[in-house]
Design a protein around this motif. Sequence first.
Motif, short mmCIF file in Angstrom:
data_model
loop_
_atom_site.label_atom_id
_atom_site.label_comp_id
_atom_site.label_asym_id
_atom_site.label_seq_id
_atom_site.Cartn_x
_atom_site.Cartn_y
_atom_site.Cartn_z
N ILE A 1 0.84 -1.20 0.00
CA ILE A 1 0.00 0.00 0.00
C ILE A 1 0.88 1.26 0.00
CG2 ILE A 1 -1.72 1.31 1.31
CD1 ILE A 1 -2.80 -1.36 2.36
N THR A 2 1.97 1.22 0.78
CA THR A 2 2.87 2.38 0.85
C THR A 2 3.55 2.63 -0.49
OG1 THR A 2 3.29 1.91 3.20
CG2 THR A 2 4.86 3.35 2.05
N ILE A 3 4.06 1.57 -1.12
CA ILE A 3 4.74 1.72 -2.41
C ILE A 3 3.78 2.22 -3.47
CG2 ILE A 3 5.89 0.45 -4.27
CD1 ILE A 3 7.05 -1.39 -2.12
N PHE A 4 2.57 1.65 -3.49
CA PHE A 4 1.58 2.09 -4.47
C PHE A 4 1.21 3.55 -4.26
CE2 PHE A 4 -2.73 2.70 -6.04
CZ PHE A 4 -2.67 2.12 -7.30
N SER A 5 1.00 3.93 -3.01
CA SER A 5 0.61 5.31 -2.71
C SER A 5 1.72 6.30 -3.02
CB SER A 5 0.21 5.43 -1.23
OG SER A 5 -0.86 4.56 -0.92
#
Length: 529
Positions: free
Chosen positions: A224-228
């Motif tokens: 989720i962090t990488i995508f965001s």
Amino acid sequence: MSLESREALIINESDYDYIDYKGRKADPRRHGGVLAASLACIVELIQSLVFLGNNMNLVRYFLKYMHYPVAQSSNMVTNFVGTSYLLTVVAGYINDCYLSKLTAFVLYATIELLGVILLTYQAKNSNLLPPENETPSTFQAAILYIGLGAMAIGIGGTKATLPTHGADQLDHTKENLISSFFSWYYMSVTTAGILGATLMVWIEENCGWGWSLMISAILLCCSITIFSAGFPFYRGKKPSGSPLRRLIKVFLASNHNTNDTTTLEVHHSPKEQSYAKEKSYNKFKFLNKALNDDTIEVAQVEDTKAFLGFLPILATTIMLNCSTAQLMTFSVQQGNFMNRKIYNITITTQSISVIPLVVVLVFLYLFEQSKRFYGNNEAINKIYQPLVRMGAGLAVSSMSMAVAALVEYKRLKEFNEGNLMSAFWLIGQTLLVTSAEVFVVGGMLEHFYSKAPNGMKSISTALACCSSSMGYFLSSMLVTVCNSVSGIFGQAWIGGNDLNHDRLHYFYALLCFLNLINFMLFVYFARRF
């Protein structure tokens, strides 16, 4: 204007329809591109590692921690995987109608994370696990099913979102670029399978499922962090409303005008007369009558025909997934009756699958690199086309079942003579079926995405996962039918608890025949498409 020119115009105009994450018009110099698409591959690797790493050994969790019977545990795994894939179609429909890809992924991944956190808490809390030799209580089972349900929703949603989101970042006028993305996307899935079969399975067997699920939760947070982090670089499109409503509208108009005796004249409307010059006019000709309705445009009829053309192609991929599901299940059981020792060290049957996965990963990389050297050769370039790759995969699928039947026949012969056959003989059938899956699924994702109507990209690519779902459900039905029919003539092929006294090679031979028929059907439908 010809159909080809109209499609090119739509593609060029669609570049101006993209928006950034704040809803502003996307700048081609800042938004989209290879970097933004690469993030989708990285996130998919992490997501698939969580899904495959847990799925490969999930039956052991149901047996060891929840104390469910063997048959029920196997069915629970099959239902979990099948439901996860089936939900991709629902998520794809929601994405096309209501949610942007960015919002959709964060939502689905968060739901999956909550499910994993709930399962982690249960696995680490003895009060939420059943006592030894007892099945879970109603409350304990409810926690388990809620956690698995949340995971299934999240898995289905992310798998419906990531492929189309990544491809949306690229220039659609460059077909080779789109093709390369789906190759790298599937390489991410294959890499996750290798890590899942080694690292995650080792953690589950040696450290416990509490640690495995906790690591899965951390990995999901990372995804989720990488995508965001890529939000400033992404581009996307606003949802275009219900695609099914548009399809139904064309069907209703076609049916109405076909039954109306005043509209039976050929090329009744100017739109139909103009459309009659196009190649696609003779495909699903009954839909052409919809053009007699003033509210129906040629593009709507074209979109409906394109989607209908996907369905026969989709149907011919179900048998591959059925074979994959069966081979994965029975190969593990076969391995338990074979010699799995290397220098007095006993390895798990799942670990043997790492070798075919590594071979396939290397092949995918070489296949992708070969496009740089031969991609401009018109004759050789045909082998890179999605439908050609899918056909090759379905042919290999039939070969894999033939090899599986021969290996099992040989294993039974060795067992009856008092010998143990090496488990490494399973590498051949595993390599073939894995290669077939790579060819078919990779080609299907690319084909469905590139040929799908603009407002139906998510639901069209989700059909690839829907095929996997139907394959898993069909596999259970085939086993039941085969056992019922063969039992009438004396002995069920795979009706016992011991493969050494079953006739699994007959079942593999049947799957080989069914896959061969399926391949011929695919060739017929692909030529018509």
